[in-house]
Design an enzyme around this catalytic site. Structure first.
Site, PDB file in Angstrom:
ATOM      1  N   CYS A   1      -2.213   7.525   5.008  1.00 24.36           N
ATOM      2  CA  CYS A   1      -2.351   6.974   3.665  1.00 24.36           C
ATOM      3  C   CYS A   1      -3.699   7.280   3.040  1.00 24.36           C
ATOM      4  O   CYS A   1      -3.846   7.202   1.822  1.00 24.36           O
ATOM      5  CB  CYS A   1      -2.117   5.466   3.699  1.00 24.36           C
ATOM      6  SG  CYS A   1      -0.471   5.021   4.263  1.00 24.36           S
TER       7      CYS A   1
ATOM      8  N   GLU B   1       0.886  -1.165   0.000  1.00 26.89           N
ATOM      9  CA  GLU B   1       0.000   0.000   0.000  1.00 26.89           C
ATOM     10  C   GLU B   1       0.922   1.212   0.000  1.00 26.89           C
ATOM     11  O   GLU B   1       1.549   1.530   1.005  1.00 26.89           O
ATOM     12  CB  GLU B   1      -0.899  -0.017   1.234  1.00 26.89           C
ATOM     13  CG  GLU B   1      -2.082   0.935   1.141  1.00 26.89           C
ATOM     14  CD  GLU B   1      -1.708   2.372   1.409  1.00 26.89           C
ATOM     15  OE1 GLU B   1      -1.833   3.208   0.494  1.00 26.89           O
ATOM     16  OE2 GLU B   1      -1.275   2.668   2.525  1.00 26.89           O
TER      17      GLU B   1
END
Length: 267
Positions: free
Chosen positions: A108, A69
């Site tokens: 994120c 990710e």
């Protein structure tokens, strides 16, 4: 310190068998080189580090499962039916300002790109500047502080370099890479906003490339997007079609009509 405390509590709880969990604070050294087919690597961080992990010889040779990710260039889009002084516009501005400042932009899921109708580009810019310029950057222990520092000095250098790179291409509306007034020590960055008037739907446009992991909407620039009518899915899709995207938030005044027309046009 907080991560280690959580790890100690987890181990101390006895929830996992002895030896099943380890916490390494700092470099992992050559740990990856000892992994084999039975192992799994899960990584959250920059695209450069992710690429280095994927290129690890033994991970590729032994088909080690790797989950990455990295560099999430999430977007927020203001629908053309969200008029001035509406709750939809207020919610949009509130969410974007929070995304910029929460955890100093170090998350994120943070929104990095903003899309607004062309005719309202300056309006959205001015409204965001008004909200972000009121942010007080400083020591989190001070009750007057509304945004703290970056995690490390190396992160500060990285964010400043990223902001300087974007400033060569886009119009700087607020902030920048300069030291924060009154903060001679620490990893502090001013909330930063860029305006991108001529976006391109390709990875050559820096707004669609690597993420700057700090308090800014620059990879989430306010961009000049014309949305013609209710059948507008393709016009919305194109600007963020290139680049790394985890999620997109679209705010319509009439969400039922907007969502239905968007889904119909995409289908």
């Amino acid at each position: 310190a907080s991560s280690r405390a959580v790890a100690e509590l987890w181990v101390g709880s006895g929830a996992l068998p002895p030896g099943a969990f380890s916490f390494a604070c700092g470099s992992a050294g050559d740990l990856l080189s000892h992994l084999g087919p039975q192992d799994v690597v899960a990584f959250t961080g920059s695209s450069d580090t992710a690429l280095a992990i994927r290129r690890q010889e033994n991970l590729a040779r032994d088909s080690v499962h790797v989950n990455i990710e990295a560099d999430s260039l999430n977007s927020a889009i203001l629908g053309p039916d969200a008029g001035e002084a509406t709750e939809t516009l207020n919610l949009f501005l509130t969410d974007v300002a929070r995304e910029v400042t929460q955890k100093a932009g170090q998350k994120c899921t943070a929104v990095r790109r903003i899309y607004a109708p062309a005719a309202r580009l300056d309006e959205v810019r001015d409204a965001l500047v008004d909200r972000l310029k009121g942010v007080r950057v400083g020591n989190p222990s001070d009750e007057k502080t509304t945004m703290g520092p970056l995690a490390t000095l190396s992160q500060l250098r990285s964010v400043r370099a990223g902001i300087d790179k974007l400033a060569q291409v886009y119009e700087l509306a607020l902030g920048g890479s300069q030291p924060v007034d009154g903060q001679s020590k620490g990893a502090f960055v001013t909330p930063t906003l860029f305006v991108h008037r001529h976006p391109r739907a390709d990875a050559e446009d820096p707004v669609n490339a690597d993420e700057v992991f700090g308090p800014h909407v620059s990879n989430a620039s306010v961009v000049n997007v014309s949305l013609r009518d209710q059948a507008r899915g393709h016009e919305i899709q194109q600007p963020f079609a290139a680049g790394r995207v985890d999620f997109v938030v679209i705010m319509f005044e009439d969400w039922q009509v907007g969502s239905a027309s968007l889904l119909a046009s995409i289908a």
